[in-house]
Structure formats: structure tokens, C-alpha cells
Design a protein around this motif. Structure first.
Motif, mmCIF file in Angstrom:
data_model
loop_
_atom_site.group_PDB
_atom_site.id
_atom_site.type_symbol
_atom_site.label_atom_id
_atom_site.label_comp_id
_atom_site.label_asym_id
_atom_site.label_seq_id
_atom_site.Cartn_x
_atom_site.Cartn_y
_atom_site.Cartn_z
ATOM 1 N N HIS A 76 0.822 -1.217 0.000
ATOM 2 C CA HIS A 76 0.000 0.000 0.000
ATOM 3 C C HIS A 76 0.859 1.272 0.000
ATOM 4 O O HIS A 76 0.340 2.378 -0.067
ATOM 5 C CB HIS A 76 -0.950 -0.001 1.195
ATOM 6 C CG HIS A 76 -0.250 -0.039 2.513
ATOM 7 N ND1 HIS A 76 0.457 -1.143 2.939
ATOM 8 C CD2 HIS A 76 -0.121 0.890 3.474
ATOM 9 C CE1 HIS A 76 0.981 -0.889 4.119
ATOM 10 N NE2 HIS A 76 0.658 0.343 4.471
ATOM 11 N N ARG A 106 -0.867 8.457 -5.944
ATOM 12 C CA ARG A 106 -2.164 8.887 -5.402
ATOM 13 C C ARG A 106 -3.312 8.270 -6.201
ATOM 14 O O ARG A 106 -4.304 7.803 -5.629
ATOM 15 C CB ARG A 106 -2.291 10.405 -5.461
ATOM 16 C CG ARG A 106 -1.706 11.115 -4.295
ATOM 17 C CD ARG A 106 -2.090 12.611 -4.342
ATOM 18 N NE ARG A 106 -1.193 13.372 -3.519
ATOM 19 C CZ ARG A 106 -0.099 14.002 -3.947
ATOM 20 N NH1 ARG A 106 0.227 13.990 -5.219
ATOM 21 N NH2 ARG A 106 0.654 14.669 -3.106
ATOM 22 N N SER A 107 -3.185 8.285 -7.524
ATOM 23 C CA SER A 107 -4.273 7.797 -8.376
ATOM 24 C C SER A 107 -4.492 6.295 -8.220
ATOM 25 O O SER A 107 -5.559 5.793 -8.569
ATOM 26 C CB SER A 107 -4.010 8.140 -9.845
ATOM 27 O OG SER A 107 -2.981 7.330 -10.381
ATOM 28 N N ARG A 108 -3.510 5.596 -7.697
ATOM 29 C CA ARG A 108 -3.642 4.154 -7.469
ATOM 30 C C ARG A 108 -3.889 3.837 -5.998
ATOM 31 O O ARG A 108 -3.761 2.704 -5.564
ATOM 32 C CB ARG A 108 -2.409 3.427 -7.991
ATOM 33 C CG ARG A 108 -2.550 3.275 -9.505
ATOM 34 C CD ARG A 108 -1.232 3.304 -10.224
ATOM 35 N NE ARG A 108 -1.442 3.313 -11.656
ATOM 36 C CZ ARG A 108 -1.728 4.409 -12.375
ATOM 37 N NH1 ARG A 108 -1.850 5.583 -11.797
ATOM 38 N NH2 ARG A 108 -1.892 4.344 -13.679
ATOM 39 N N GLU A 109 -4.209 4.867 -5.247
ATOM 40 C CA GLU A 109 -4.613 4.763 -3.848
ATOM 41 C C GLU A 109 -3.537 4.223 -2.919
ATOM 42 O O GLU A 109 -3.830 3.600 -1.895
ATOM 43 C CB GLU A 109 -5.920 3.980 -3.721
ATOM 44 C CG GLU A 109 -7.047 4.668 -4.465
ATOM 45 C CD GLU A 109 -8.383 3.982 -4.347
ATOM 46 O OE1 GLU A 109 -8.476 2.879 -3.778
ATOM 47 O OE2 GLU A 109 -9.365 4.570 -4.843
ATOM 48 N N VAL A 111 -0.923 4.918 0.044
ATOM 49 C CA VAL A 111 -1.058 5.848 1.177
ATOM 50 C C VAL A 111 0.129 6.810 1.264
ATOM 51 O O VAL A 111 0.079 7.790 2.003
ATOM 52 C CB VAL A 111 -1.226 5.105 2.519
ATOM 53 C CG1 VAL A 111 -2.500 4.255 2.494
ATOM 54 C CG2 VAL A 111 -0.003 4.275 2.869
#
Length: 163
Positions: A76, A106-109, A111
Motif C-alpha cells: 500500500h 495517489r491515483s492508485r490509492e 497511502v
């Protein structure tokens, strides 16, 4: 300047950038004696990773790779690297590649983004990462064997998307 996804036909322009930086041995923890094939395997990461090039006037002036920092429970958090051609330094290429990497993560989430091994002697990179919002988490003393300076620290730097 355009940043776009790496294509196989880009490698002949990417390799001289990677080669020059890796052979110097003063910024990255990569074997300076590695072959071109080894360098390509290291740099051109497989999905879910991503590789891009920065292009000016149809010439590649920089490159970046990005990927999950660790597998499984560490997947993550993103990580990555970027390299800029010597003649293009100081013109915002590194900044643009860094912003791209952060946007990608960010676009792939993810953290956040963690850089695991930033040579303490690489002051321009440290300043750039701090401008991009990274903080220094810690330094491993003497963990990098600089060819001229001897043992220098390796910083762990982190950009937390929650803050």
C-alpha cells in the motif's frame, strides 16, 4: 516537456542516462559494473509498476520508475526512482518526474511514497524530495560507499498522503 509511458523503442535513449549515473556510483545503490541487460531488467519494472520518460524536442531527458515498495502487507506504499540526463539537470525535469510519480501513486490509492536509500551526499536530490513534500524518517550511518567520500549515510524519506 512531455512525460509519457516508456516504450521498448525508448531504451536506446534511456540506457545512456542510466549508464552514466550508475557507472559513477555516487548516488544510487546499484552495481556500477552491471551490464546493460541487468540495468534494463532493474529499471524497466513490470506491472503493477510503471516506467515513464521525460521528452523534450523528441529527445529523452529523464526517466522514472514507480512500483509498490514491498509485496503483500507493504504493497500500500509506493516507491520509485528517477534519473535525469546530465545536460538537462537544473531545468525542472526531476521536479516534473517527481510530481508525476506522486500523482501516479495517489491515483492508485497508495497511502504514501517511500524512498528507501537516498545517499546523504546527494544534496540536490534531498532538496528536491523535500520540495516535493518528503520528510526524512531516518538515516542509516555509513550505509552507502561513496567512491570519493567513503561511507556516507543513506536516508529513508517518506511522503505521507494523509498529511
Amino acid at each position: 516537456m512531455e512525460i509519457r509511458t516508456f516504450e521498448e523503442s525508448d531504451w536506446p535513449q534511456v540506457w545512456p542516462i542510466v549508464e552514466q549515473i550508475v557507472r559513477k556510483g555516487d548516488t544510487f545503490c546499484y552495481d556500477p559494473l552491471q551490464s546493460e541487460a541487468q540495468a534494463r531488467d532493474m529499471w524497466v519494472v513490470a506491472p503493477p509498476g510503471h516506467v515513464v520518460v521525460a521528452v523534450e524536442d523528441q529527445r529523452i531527458v529523464g526517466t522514472s520508475n514507480m512500483y509498490p515498495n514491498r509485496p503483500g502487507p507493504g504493497a500500500h506504499v509506493a516507491s520509485g526512482n528517477f534519473m535525469v540526463a546530465a545536460e538537462a539537470r537544473g531545468r525542472g525535469v526531476g521536479q516534473a518526474l517527481g510530481e508525476y510519480l506522486l500523482d501516479w501513486a495517489r491515483s492508485r490509492e497508495f497511502v504514501g511514497v517511500q524512498f528507501n536509500a537516498v545517499a546523504a551526499s546527494n544534496a540536490p536530490a534531498v532538496r528536491l524530495y523535500e520540495r516535493l513534500g518528503f520528510t526524512m524518517i531516518g538515516t542509516v550511518p555509513g550505509a552507502f560507499r561513496h567512491p570519493a567520500l567513503g561511507p556516507v549515510g543513506l536516508h529513508v524519506m517518506y511522503h505521507d498522503f494523509a498529511s
